[in-house]
Scaffold this motif. Structure first.
Motif, short mmCIF file in Angstrom:
data_model
loop_
_atom_site.label_atom_id
_atom_site.label_comp_id
_atom_site.label_asym_id
_atom_site.label_seq_id
_atom_site.Cartn_x
_atom_site.Cartn_y
_atom_site.Cartn_z
N PHE A 17 0.73 -1.24 -0.06
CA PHE A 17 0.15 0.10 -0.10
C PHE A 17 0.60 1.30 -0.05
O PHE A 17 0.91 2.19 -0.87
N GLU A 18 1.89 1.23 1.11
CA GLU A 18 2.57 2.74 1.14
C GLU A 18 3.42 2.93 -0.09
O GLU A 18 3.65 3.93 -0.64
N GLY A 19 4.13 1.63 -0.34
CA GLY A 19 5.08 1.61 -1.73
C GLY A 19 4.28 2.19 -2.90
O GLY A 19 4.75 3.03 -3.86
N LEU A 58 -0.93 12.28 0.62
CA LEU A 58 -1.70 11.07 0.25
C LEU A 58 -1.95 9.99 1.29
O LEU A 58 -3.14 9.82 1.60
N MET A 59 -1.05 9.72 2.03
CA MET A 59 -1.06 8.86 3.19
C MET A 59 -2.21 9.70 4.17
O MET A 59 -2.88 8.96 5.00
N ASP A 60 -1.94 10.78 4.57
CA ASP A 60 -2.68 11.47 5.57
C ASP A 60 -4.34 11.77 5.13
O ASP A 60 -5.01 11.48 6.03
N PHE A 89 -15.28 3.52 6.73
CA PHE A 89 -16.04 2.93 5.60
C PHE A 89 -15.55 3.24 4.15
O PHE A 89 -15.85 2.37 3.02
N LEU A 90 -14.86 4.15 4.02
CA LEU A 90 -13.95 4.53 2.52
C LEU A 90 -12.59 3.94 2.88
O LEU A 90 -11.91 3.76 2.00
N GLN A 91 -11.74 3.99 3.99
CA GLN A 91 -10.51 3.61 4.30
C GLN A 91 -10.34 2.14 3.64
O GLN A 91 -9.39 1.95 2.71
N PHE A 92 -11.09 1.22 4.12
CA PHE A 92 -10.74 -0.32 3.53
C PHE A 92 -10.84 -0.26 2.06
O PHE A 92 -10.13 -1.02 1.34
#
Length: 128
Positions: free
Chosen positions: A5-7, A38-40, A48-51
């Protein structure tokens, strides 16, 4: 290496900054700032949107296995740009919207970094 994800967001930020070559003032630390932005944004999304965005990002990362045999975050810059452009022009709306969403945020983060301001501050200043 498996999907990351982070990469993926770091590689996406790098690709968007490089696509915006019209910004000659962009430096490597600007790429890091866009990645952090973007990470922030992702961390501040409602649960409900994060996943779903996490899953979409992993799908985006793994999609390049079909064409290049490795994840997006391990591609060369030209290959990254090609995948972004492919998703941007996709007939599947979810692919287009994913790239539009993170692409718009990345550009917003880049210009905020380059010009030292952000939309919220600029809008509030205009209203006063």
């Amino acid at each position: 290496m498996l999907v990351n994800f982070e990469g993926t967001l770091a590689a996406f930020a790098d690709a968007i900054v490089k696509q915006r070559d019209a910004t000659p003032g962009a430096k490597p630390e600007d790429v890091k700032a866009v990645f952090r932005f973007l990470m922030d944004v992702h961390s501040r999304m409602p649960a409900f949107l994060q996943f779903p965005f996490w899953v979409l990002t992993l799908i985006f990362d793994g999609w390049s296995y079909l064409s290049y045999g490795r994840p997006f975050h391990r591609l060369q810059p030209a290959q990254r740009t090609a995948q972004i452009d492919t998703w941007r022009g996709s007939s599947l709306q979810v692919r287009r919207r994913y790239v539009e969403f993170f692409g718009t945020l990345a550009v917003f983060g880049l210009y905020s970094e380059l010009y030292g301001t952000d939309y919220e501050y600029a809008v509030m200043s205009e209203r006063v």
